[in-house]
Design a protein around this motif. Structure first.
Motif, PDB file in Angstrom:
ATOM      1  N   ARG A   1       0.849  -1.188   0.000  1.00 21.03           N
ATOM      2  CA  ARG A   1       0.000   0.000   0.000  1.00 21.03           C
ATOM      3  C   ARG A   1       0.886   1.240   0.000  1.00 21.03           C
ATOM      4  NH1 ARG A   1      -3.666  -3.030  -0.984  1.00 21.03           N
ATOM      5  NH2 ARG A   1      -5.600  -3.300   0.140  1.00 21.03           N
TER       6      ARG A   1
ATOM      7  N   ARG B   1       0.273   5.299   0.917  1.00 18.13           N
ATOM      8  CA  ARG B   1      -0.657   6.295   1.444  1.00 18.13           C
ATOM      9  C   ARG B   1      -0.019   7.672   1.303  1.00 18.13           C
ATOM     10  NH1 ARG B   1      -1.561   2.311   6.101  1.00 18.13           N
ATOM     11  NH2 ARG B   1      -3.356   1.160   5.348  1.00 18.13           N
TER      12      ARG B   1
ATOM     13  N   GLU C   1      -3.177   1.356  -8.346  1.00 13.22           N
ATOM     14  CA  GLU C   1      -4.638   1.436  -8.417  1.00 13.22           C
ATOM     15  C   GLU C   1      -5.119   2.212  -7.194  1.00 13.22           C
ATOM     16  OE1 GLU C   1      -8.492  -1.564  -8.461  1.00 13.22           O
ATOM     17  OE2 GLU C   1      -6.521  -2.350  -8.007  1.00 13.22           O
TER      18      GLU C   1
ATOM     19  N   ILE D   1      -7.255   2.976  -4.241  1.00 11.50           N
ATOM     20  CA  ILE D   1      -8.106   2.179  -3.353  1.00 11.50           C
ATOM     21  C   ILE D   1      -9.127   3.082  -2.665  1.00 11.50           C
ATOM     22  CG2 ILE D   1      -8.126   0.684  -1.305  1.00 11.50           C
ATOM     23  CD1 ILE D   1      -6.837  -0.569  -3.780  1.00 11.50           C
ATOM     24  N   SER D   2      -8.673   4.234  -2.172  1.00 16.54           N
ATOM     25  CA  SER D   2      -9.591   5.157  -1.504  1.00 16.54           C
ATOM     26  C   SER D   2      -9.070   6.576  -1.596  1.00 16.54           C
ATOM     27  CB  SER D   2      -9.797   4.766  -0.038  1.00 16.54           C
ATOM     28  OG  SER D   2      -8.611   4.960   0.690  1.00 16.54           O
TER      29      SER D   2
ATOM     30  N   GLU E   1      -5.039   6.430  -0.958  1.00 12.67           N
ATOM     31  CA  GLU E   1      -4.414   5.132  -0.708  1.00 12.67           C
ATOM     32  C   GLU E   1      -4.390   4.370  -2.030  1.00 12.67           C
ATOM     33  OE1 GLU E   1      -4.720   1.208   2.181  1.00 12.67           O
ATOM     34  OE2 GLU E   1      -6.241   2.767   2.322  1.00 12.67           O
ATOM     35  N   TYR E   2      -3.206   3.878  -2.383  1.00 13.84           N
ATOM     36  CA  TYR E   2      -2.998   3.150  -3.623  1.00 13.84           C
ATOM     37  C   TYR E   2      -2.448   1.752  -3.322  1.00 13.84           C
ATOM     38  CZ  TYR E   2      -3.262   7.630  -6.111  1.00 13.84           C
ATOM     39  OH  TYR E   2      -3.656   8.830  -6.625  1.00 13.84           O
ATOM     40  N   ALA E   3      -2.723   0.819  -4.241  1.00 14.54           N
ATOM     41  CA  ALA E   3      -2.142  -0.526  -4.183  1.00 14.54           C
ATOM     42  C   ALA E   3      -1.461  -0.781  -5.512  1.00 14.54           C
ATOM     43  CB  ALA E   3      -3.225  -1.568  -3.940  1.00 14.54           C
TER      44      ALA E   3
END
Length: 53
Positions: free
Chosen positions: A4, A6, A30, A32-33, A45-47
């Motif tokens: 992750r 952030r 991608e 996430i939020s 927040e990315y993954a």
């Protein structure tokens, strides 16, 4: 290995700065939020996206 990423994005104008990731290969992430706050800051927040084989 990172699972992750952030980030906090602050509103403002900046001409140039240091890149978050070094040059070379692009980083596939991608979203996430995304959580906006009343002061204009956005928590992101990315993954990582799995590489296709």
């Amino acid at each position: 290995m990172v699972d992750r990423v952030r980030l906090l994005s602050y509103p403002g104008t900046v001409g140039q700065g240091k890149p978050l990731f070094p040059g070379g290969e692009p980083v596939s992430l991608e979203l996430i939020s995304a959580t906006p706050f009343s002061n204009g800051v956005v928590a992101l927040e990315y993954a990582p996206v799995a590489a296709k084989s």
